[in-house]
Write an enzyme that holds these catalytic residues in place. Structure first.
Site, PDB file in Angstrom:
ATOM      1  N   ASN A   6       0.667  -1.140   0.051  1.00 30.80           N
ATOM      2  CA  ASN A   6      -0.085  -0.167  -0.076  1.00 30.80           C
ATOM      3  C   ASN A   6       0.831   1.103  -0.021  1.00 30.80           C
ATOM      4  OD1 ASN A   6      -1.826   2.122   0.334  1.00 30.80           O
ATOM      5  ND2 ASN A   6      -2.502   1.086   2.640  1.00 30.80           N
ATOM      6  N   TRP A   7       1.054   1.816  -1.170  1.00 29.15           N
ATOM      7  CA  TRP A   7       1.815   3.165  -1.349  1.00 29.15           C
ATOM      8  C   TRP A   7       1.343   4.340  -0.678  1.00 29.15           C
ATOM      9  CZ3 TRP A   7       3.411   2.343  -7.049  1.00 29.15           C
ATOM     10  CH2 TRP A   7       4.059   1.309  -7.347  1.00 29.15           C
ATOM     11  N   LYS A   8      -0.044   4.275  -0.215  1.00 38.13           N
ATOM     12  CA  LYS A   8      -0.712   5.398   0.249  1.00 38.13           C
ATOM     13  C   LYS A   8      -0.337   6.577  -0.390  1.00 38.13           C
ATOM     14  CE  LYS A   8      -0.041   2.859   4.881  1.00 38.13           C
ATOM     15  NZ  LYS A   8      -0.209   3.261   6.278  1.00 38.13           N
ATOM     16  N   HIS A  93      -9.799   0.892   4.870  1.00 38.03           N
ATOM     17  CA  HIS A  93      -8.301   1.082   5.753  1.00 38.03           C
ATOM     18  C   HIS A  93      -8.354   1.963   6.850  1.00 38.03           C
ATOM     19  CE1 HIS A  93      -4.167   2.511   6.120  1.00 38.03           C
ATOM     20  NE2 HIS A  93      -3.988   1.303   5.640  1.00 38.03           N
ATOM     21  N   GLU A  95      -6.839   4.372   7.838  1.00 44.78           N
ATOM     22  CA  GLU A  95      -6.943   5.963   7.774  1.00 44.78           C
ATOM     23  C   GLU A  95      -8.019   6.422   6.907  1.00 44.78           C
ATOM     24  OE1 GLU A  95      -3.137   5.498   5.598  1.00 44.78           O
ATOM     25  OE2 GLU A  95      -2.357   4.665   7.696  1.00 44.78           O
ATOM     26  N   GLU A 165      -5.344  -5.159  10.379  1.00 45.58           N
ATOM     27  CA  GLU A 165      -4.271  -4.359  10.608  1.00 45.58           C
ATOM     28  C   GLU A 165      -4.784  -3.456  11.886  1.00 45.58           C
ATOM     29  OE1 GLU A 165      -2.284  -2.716   7.020  1.00 45.58           O
ATOM     30  OE2 GLU A 165      -3.966  -1.665   7.043  1.00 45.58           O
ATOM     31  N   GLY A 171       2.434   2.248  11.098  1.00 45.68           N
ATOM     32  CA  GLY A 171       3.196   3.541  10.728  1.00 45.68           C
ATOM     33  C   GLY A 171       3.808   3.833  12.243  1.00 45.68           C
ATOM     34  N   SER A 207       3.350  -1.918  10.482  1.00 48.59           N
ATOM     35  CA  SER A 207       4.713  -1.853  10.796  1.00 48.59           C
ATOM     36  C   SER A 207       5.323  -3.358  10.432  1.00 48.59           C
ATOM     37  CB  SER A 207       4.971  -1.506  12.147  1.00 48.59           C
ATOM     38  OG  SER A 207       4.551  -0.295  12.376  1.00 48.59           O
ATOM     39  N   GLY A 228       2.819  -0.852   4.257  1.00 49.50           N
ATOM     40  CA  GLY A 228       3.097   0.585   3.904  1.00 49.50           C
ATOM     41  C   GLY A 228       4.507   0.984   3.777  1.00 49.50           C
ATOM     42  N   GLY A 229       4.972   1.669   4.750  1.00 51.05           N
ATOM     43  CA  GLY A 229       6.321   2.275   4.604  1.00 51.05           C
ATOM     44  C   GLY A 229       7.358   1.341   4.092  1.00 51.05           C
TER      45      GLY A 229
HETATM   46  P1  13P Z   1       2.932   0.483   7.771  1.00 51.06           P
HETATM   47  O1  13P Z   1       3.218  -0.750   7.073  1.00 51.06           O
HETATM   48  O2  13P Z   1       3.521   1.688   7.454  1.00 51.06           O
HETATM   49  O3  13P Z   1       2.797   0.332   9.286  1.00 51.06           O
HETATM   50  O4  13P Z   1       1.406   0.519   7.214  1.00 51.06           O
HETATM   51  C1  13P Z   1       0.466  -0.406   7.329  1.00 51.06           C
HETATM   52  C2  13P Z   1      -0.544  -0.073   6.431  1.00 51.06           C
HETATM   53  O5  13P Z   1      -1.416   0.571   6.868  1.00 51.06           O
HETATM   54  C3  13P Z   1      -0.904  -0.675   5.288  1.00 51.06           C
HETATM   55  O6  13P Z   1      -2.047  -0.637   4.730  1.00 51.06           O
END
Ligand code: 13P
Length: 247
Positions: A6-8, A93, A95, A165, A171, A207, A228-229
């Site tokens: 997930n590149w957000k 998600h 967010e 999640e 994050g 994470s 994500g990250g």
């Molecule tokens: P991180 O891997 O940056 O914690 O993000 C997780 C996430 O929200 C994937 O959708």
């Protein structure tokens, strides 16, 4: 196993193209594994084109709106996402829920729109820190799953992929222990099976990185990761996939 990136709100079309070329240099897919990328909407088409011809790689939208078209400024419908090359979409998600105020009812409508459009929903669920600390984790994730699953037939349930999640792990550098994650996965799987689903697929996210991916993926209950990250660097993401695939 499913490896979902997930590149957000990162990677514009030209950056997405460079990422894909770099990622593919040295990438060898494993039989039975799937690799999903969720770029921002403006980069969907560039990403889909950069990965075209590779059946094990699929591109997905980070969010969709349930109406197929109309006066909904800023929103992306299922047909628009499909036209840009998306085969999957994230729904609910953390967010979307906690920054943009998306409700359980919104997620249910989005999942129905995706199923109607033959697109795979990747439904995200997870508890906040205070919910975990008060012992409400199971109740929260079962409520979030139930809001979508109520009224769906078993065949539709098997089209949906779930990502667990925990909000406090996203994050933050903190992640659930493999055993804690597996316990929540077991709860969700039991619920989906009791509704008639045959083979629930449940990913873990929050994470996940090079240091912890293999121990999380060693858990039988964990069918993949949503990252994500640690998915933003193509070389690191390829290495994480290689490491996590050793099972
Ligand atoms: P991180 O891997 O940056 O914690 O993000 C997780 C996430 O929200 C994937 O959708």
């Amino acid at each position: 196993m499913i490896f979902a990136a997930n590149w957000k709100m990162h990677l514009a079309p030209d950056e997405a193209r460079s990422y894909a070329h770099r990622f593919l240099d040295g990438f060898s897919p494993r039989a039975g594994s799937h690799y999903w990328f969720f770029p921002p909407a403006v980069s969907l088409e560039a990403t889909a084109l950069a990965f075209r011809g590779l059946p094990e790689i699929r591109v997905g939208a980070q969010d969709v709106y349930w109406e197929p078209k109309g006066a909904f400024t800023g929103a992306t419908s299922v047909p628009l996402a499909a036209g840009a090359g998306a085969a999957i979409a994230l729904v609910g998600h953390s967010e979307r829920r906690h920054v943009f105020g998306e409700t359980d009812l919104d997620t249910a409508r989005k999942v129905r729109a995706l199923l109607a459009g033959s697109m795979t929903p990747l439904l995200c669920v997870g508890e906040k820190l205070e919910e975990r600390e008060s012992g409400a984790t199971e109740a929260v994730v079962l409520r979030q799953v139930g809001a979508v699953a109520d009224g769906l037939d078993p065949a539709a349930l098997d089209q949906i992929v779930i990502a667990y999640e925990p909000v406090w792990a996203i994050g933050t550098g903190k992640n659930a222990t493999p055993q804690d994650a597996a316990a929540v996965h077991r709860t969700i799987r039991r619920d989906l099976r009791s509704r008639g689903a045959k083979s629930p697929r449940i990913l873990y996210g929050g994470s996940v990185n090079l240091a912890n991916a293999d121990t999380l993926l060693a858990e039988e209950e964990i069918n993949g990761v949503l990252v994500g990250g640690a998915s933003l660097d193509p070389d690191g993401w390829r290495r994480l996939i290689e490491l996590g695939s050793r099972k």
